[in-house]
Design an enzyme around this catalytic site. Sequence first.
Site, PDB file in Angstrom:
ATOM      1  N   TRP A  45     -22.824 -32.640-107.346  1.00  0.00           N
ATOM      2  CA  TRP A  45     -21.546 -32.607-108.066  1.00  0.00           C
ATOM      3  C   TRP A  45     -20.803 -31.300-107.845  1.00  0.00           C
ATOM      4  CZ3 TRP A  45     -20.047 -37.179-108.927  1.00  0.00           C
ATOM      5  CH2 TRP A  45     -20.995 -38.191-109.179  1.00  0.00           C
TER       6      TRP A  45
ATOM      7  N   ASP B 233     -18.730 -27.507-115.455  1.00  0.00           N
ATOM      8  CA  ASP B 233     -18.873 -28.951-115.564  1.00  0.00           C
ATOM      9  C   ASP B 233     -20.183 -29.202-116.305  1.00  0.00           C
ATOM     10  OD1 ASP B 233     -19.333 -31.651-115.274  1.00  0.00           O
ATOM     11  OD2 ASP B 233     -19.285 -31.667-113.087  1.00  0.00           O
TER      12      ASP B 233
ATOM     13  N   LYS C  51     -22.739 -39.660-120.876  1.00  0.00           N
ATOM     14  CA  LYS C  51     -24.155 -39.296-120.875  1.00  0.00           C
ATOM     15  C   LYS C  51     -24.598 -38.874-122.278  1.00  0.00           C
ATOM     16  CE  LYS C  51     -23.605 -37.874-116.072  1.00  0.00           C
ATOM     17  NZ  LYS C  51     -24.239 -38.990-115.381  1.00  0.00           N
TER      18      LYS C  51
END
Length: 364
Positions: free
Chosen positions: A105, A175, A199
């Site tokens: 990511w 992030d 999540k």
Amino acid sequence: MSNQKSVYNFNAGPSALPREVLEKAQSELVDFKESGMSIMEMSHRSATYEQVHNQAIERLRSLFAIPENYEVLFLQGGASLQFAMVPMNFLAEGKKASYIMSGAWSDKALKEAKTIGEVYEAASTKDVNYNRVPSSEEITFEETDAYVHITSNNTIFGTQFHDFPSTGNVPLIADMSSDILSRPIDVSKFGMIYAGAQKNLGPSGVTVAIIRKDLLDHANSGIPAILKYSTHSSSNSLYNTPPSFGIYMLGEVLGWMQQQGGLEKIAKRNEEKANLIYDVIDNSNGFYTGHAEKGSRSLMNITFRVADEELEKQFLQEAKEAGFVGLNGHRSVGGCRASAYNAVPVEACQALQKFMLDFQEKCK
């Protein structure tokens, strides 16, 4: 509900939601607060929805101890849109931004930022297949950087920053999609935190952004209105129609977290859950091997391999038959991955621990 199939949900995302929240949403789905409408049907300009919206913001501020000089935004497009919005807003012409590379990511975030302006790697552990996060000593950036970007937890590789680098006057942008609100942190160390909800916070469709106000004051201006953070901050995240049901669910998940005793209690339980599985790996005499180095292990995503490829296939097949969902590892790492986010109950990790021990004993 009594006849519902029971499974252990270890999906990496979208992931488990608290059962209590799902049942409350079910009871309110058709007629929300005796309005005669579902929350999904009513105007986002209505007083009823506005109360839900503002309550979610206040619960997030309270749980995460967000200082007053930070804005809380509810956005759309997932964390992937933030890969572009962050440099569009904060990477000024003539400036550079640095990215700490710890997994897939952060790699995607860097590639997206390269289309906007000048960026570079402040550190990387790609050479060891991201089996650990970079240490503070390995991270180098310039004092004139627009910002330093970090991915706090790496779902694919099962690694996590347990301490964050000090960046001084350079804003640290994180992030936190896969570990936000899994533990207390000092929000004031960051210029910005963003996270997709799917999540730890709720269903997919909502992205949370927590941004220090002074960054908004000096953000780039020559970009489309909907891609400016200031557009959303000045309209309380109601510039356009928000993902109202997702925000309602997010607010209910936050309320559930408060009922659990807040982030310190949640963090303690997350450690307990992860250790149930890591203990099996560490005491298996090599039957199970973890991908992540011990000092970088994630409490959210536990990645491991089984002794050999055929046994691994058997393990995953038998786990599936036993009601364990989402244990297949990502293709870039292979093996197995158990994602034990906040809403995954301790009992699920206890059941997985027992299954792993029984499988090892059987295959000796």
